[in-house]
Scaffold this motif. Structure first.
Motif, short mmCIF file in Angstrom:
data_model
loop_
_atom_site.label_atom_id
_atom_site.label_comp_id
_atom_site.label_asym_id
_atom_site.label_seq_id
_atom_site.Cartn_x
_atom_site.Cartn_y
_atom_site.Cartn_z
N GLU A 57 -17.59 36.05 -45.51
CA GLU A 57 -16.69 34.90 -45.66
C GLU A 57 -16.53 34.56 -47.14
N MET A 58 -17.63 34.65 -47.88
CA MET A 58 -17.60 34.36 -49.31
C MET A 58 -16.64 35.30 -50.05
N ARG A 59 -16.73 36.57 -49.71
CA ARG A 59 -15.87 37.55 -50.39
C ARG A 59 -14.40 37.30 -50.03
N GLN A 60 -14.17 36.80 -48.82
CA GLN A 60 -12.78 36.45 -48.47
C GLN A 60 -12.29 35.29 -49.32
N LYS A 144 -16.72 22.81 -55.54
CA LYS A 144 -17.62 22.90 -54.37
C LYS A 144 -18.28 24.28 -54.30
N CYS A 145 -17.54 25.32 -54.66
CA CYS A 145 -18.15 26.67 -54.73
C CYS A 145 -19.32 26.61 -55.72
N VAL A 146 -19.05 26.03 -56.89
CA VAL A 146 -20.06 25.96 -57.95
C VAL A 146 -21.27 25.15 -57.49
N ALA A 147 -21.01 24.00 -56.89
CA ALA A 147 -22.10 23.11 -56.47
C ALA A 147 -22.99 23.79 -55.44
N CYS A 148 -22.37 24.46 -54.47
CA CYS A 148 -23.17 25.09 -53.42
C CYS A 148 -23.99 26.25 -53.98
N HIS A 149 -23.38 27.05 -54.84
CA HIS A 149 -24.11 28.18 -55.42
C HIS A 149 -25.25 27.72 -56.30
N ALA A 150 -25.11 26.53 -56.91
CA ALA A 150 -26.19 26.02 -57.75
C ALA A 150 -27.38 25.57 -56.90
C1 HEC Z 1 -21.68 25.80 -48.61
C2 HEC Z 1 -22.14 26.60 -49.69
C3 HEC Z 1 -21.18 27.54 -50.37
C4 HEC Z 1 -19.88 27.31 -50.69
C5 HEC Z 1 -19.07 26.05 -50.50
C6 HEC Z 1 -19.41 28.52 -51.31
N1 HEC Z 1 -20.40 29.46 -51.34
FE1 HEC Z 1 -20.23 31.38 -52.01
N2 HEC Z 1 -22.17 31.73 -51.54
C7 HEC Z 1 -23.05 30.79 -51.06
C8 HEC Z 1 -24.37 31.38 -50.97
C9 HEC Z 1 -25.62 30.64 -50.50
C10 HEC Z 1 -24.26 32.71 -51.40
C11 HEC Z 1 -25.39 33.73 -51.51
C12 HEC Z 1 -25.99 33.61 -52.89
C13 HEC Z 1 -27.34 34.27 -53.03
O1 HEC Z 1 -27.96 34.60 -52.03
O2 HEC Z 1 -27.79 34.38 -54.19
C14 HEC Z 1 -22.86 32.90 -51.75
C15 HEC Z 1 -22.32 34.09 -52.21
C16 HEC Z 1 -21.03 34.25 -52.65
C17 HEC Z 1 -20.47 35.48 -53.15
C18 HEC Z 1 -21.18 36.83 -53.17
C19 HEC Z 1 -20.87 37.56 -51.88
C20 HEC Z 1 -21.66 38.85 -51.69
O3 HEC Z 1 -21.16 39.72 -50.98
O4 HEC Z 1 -22.77 38.97 -52.23
C21 HEC Z 1 -19.20 35.21 -53.53
C22 HEC Z 1 -18.19 36.18 -54.11
C23 HEC Z 1 -18.94 33.81 -53.26
N3 HEC Z 1 -20.08 33.25 -52.73
C24 HEC Z 1 -17.75 33.16 -53.53
C25 HEC Z 1 -17.49 31.84 -53.22
C26 HEC Z 1 -16.26 31.15 -53.53
C27 HEC Z 1 -15.11 31.74 -54.31
C28 HEC Z 1 -16.38 29.89 -53.04
C29 HEC Z 1 -15.40 28.75 -53.07
C30 HEC Z 1 -14.08 28.96 -52.59
C31 HEC Z 1 -17.67 29.80 -52.40
N4 HEC Z 1 -18.31 31.00 -52.55
C32 HEC Z 1 -18.12 28.68 -51.79
C33 HEC Z 1 -22.76 29.49 -50.71
C34 HEC Z 1 -21.52 28.88 -50.82
#
Ligand code: HEC
Length: 162
Positions: A57-60, A144-150
């Motif tokens: 989903e993240m990659r999408q 929100k992407c930034v906040a969640c990843h932090a």
């Molecule tokens: C609710 C929390 C959350 C949100 C909101 C979020 N992410 Fe993530 N994302 C994560 C987490 C947790 C990981 C895994 C990171 C790790 O394990 O180090 C991740 C991983 C990723 C990855 C790596 C995927 C892979 O295959 O390894 C990408 C690219 C990414 N996010 C993009 C985004 C983008 C762009 C957005 C905003 C549109 C977003 N994320 C919003 C939590 C979130």
């Protein structure tokens, strides 16, 4: 058994049931399944297949954002709407219940926020045909992407379960 005694027992049973319900809600809705990460973030502990669902989903998201930036550069708001819509709440409903139970409430809230934002971006791009507005909204959403990843990372192997 006297009536008074059985009433006390009933209340004790009701109390225990309520405690169990509160405990279950806390575990499956609020806390999720987490541990501590070496870099200070919270680690969410998932099965490898569940982790794959989330990362997919993240990659999408990333693919979508790239597409929306390119569309905004062309001033093509209709294309922005087309890309943003499938990233909206419709996508969030695909998350299996077992996976949702392992995600902390704050994670789910941030995640829902992002999906709702994409619905809004799609709606506004269609209604107002203003790619600059979409760019502004995208910038806000990416906070929100930034906040969640932090705050969170995901591990596929169980470490210190809390
Ligand atoms: C609710 C929390 C959350 C949100 C909101 C979020 N992410 Fe993530 N994302 C994560 C987490 C947790 C990981 C895994 C990171 C790790 O394990 O180090 C991740 C991983 C990723 C990855 C790596 C995927 C892979 O295959 O390894 C990408 C690219 C990414 N996010 C993009 C985004 C983008 C762009 C957005 C905003 C549109 C977003 N994320 C919003 C939590 C979130």
């Amino acid at each position: 058994m006297t009536t008074k005694k059985s009433v006390t027992i009933y209340w004790a049973i009701i109390g225990l049931l309520l405690l169990t319900i509160v405990g279950l809600v806390l575990k499956f809705v609020v806390l999720g399944r987490t541990g501590a990460a070496a870099d200070g973030r919270v680690t969410i502990l998932l099965e490898p297949s569940e982790r794959a669902v989330v990362l997919n989903e993240m990659r999408q998201f990333l693919v979508g954002i790239q597409g929306m930036l390119a569309a905004a550069d062309r001033g093509d708001a209709a294309a922005i709407a087309k890309i943003a819509r499938p990233l909206g709440m419709a996508a969030a409903h695909n998350v299996p219940a077992g996976l949702a139970a392992k995600l902390p409430l704050e994670f789910k809230t941030l995640g829902h926020g992002v999906h709702e934002d994409f619905d809004r971006i799609a709606m506004d791009a269609e209604a107002m045909n203003d790619a600059r507005l979409s760019l502004h909204q995208l910038g806000e959403t990416m906070k929100k992407c930034v906040a969640c990843h932090a705050t969170y990372q995901i591990a596929a192997t169980p470490v210190a379960v809390r």
